[in-house]
Design a protein around this motif. Sequence first.
Motif: not given
Length: 280
Positions: A86-90, A125-126, A181-182
């Motif tokens: 469930g990582v929201r942003q890399v 999302p990255g 910035y996603l």
Amino acid sequence: MTILVTGARGNIGRRVLDRLHSAGHPLRASSRTPEELSVPAGVGAVQLDLNRPATFDAALSGVDKAFLYAESEGAKELFAAAARAGVRQVVLLSSSTVSGPQADSDPLAAHHAAVESALEASGVPGTVLRPGAFASNAFGWSHAISGGQPVRIPFPGAHTAPIHEDDIADVAVAVLEDDAYLGRTVELTGPRSLTFREQLGILGGLLGHEIPVHELTRDQAVEEMGRFVPAPILTSLLDQWAAAVDRPATVADAERVTGRPARTFEQWAKENRGGFTARD
């Protein structure tokens, strides 16, 4: 909101870790050998080995955001684990070669593009950071300069816009802290286009003496640099430099993200002067 920082011993990763720690974020640092990590108080150290996908789930458990280097090995499996967690942003540290004019035939670009594609396909999302030449690349000349020898380089008239590593770290932290910035790709350079000869002139002015330059032909560069640079990487570098002769680099500096003036090559040189001084 736990943030995972990979490459925490690296030139950029350590700067990112220290900045996030100073800002009070809950953090986790990862390494193949976490027992060898030296991290700030309160920062957890975990194993994340790209050769061992079995380490991914534990490293990412409870992680909200992550700062990652672009390593093609294990990338698909790593991003799949991030999706499961469930990582929201890399925030992915990639390379400007991906958007370069020779990207289709450039092995460096292909490496980074593969990782970017794997991130996109994962659905996580990255935010992709694509820095150009690092100011610290100048350390490649330090042995010759400190020894009073000419710097032997091909294409001394090639332009880059060298970026200070602190600016890359500042941008990484800014995008980790701002969800605006996603889904975006951020190209990054230093604030000014400089040829290699001009960079050497700046270093010489700081050191108080002229740094002689011995221009290598491409064949000579292949022979000399090929002793320590893998052939595909060397071909990529030489192609980039040849294309950049007498062509100023496009500038896309960190100020538009951080709101602060980007650090100059002159500033980097002053901070690292000791790396170029004569050794006893």
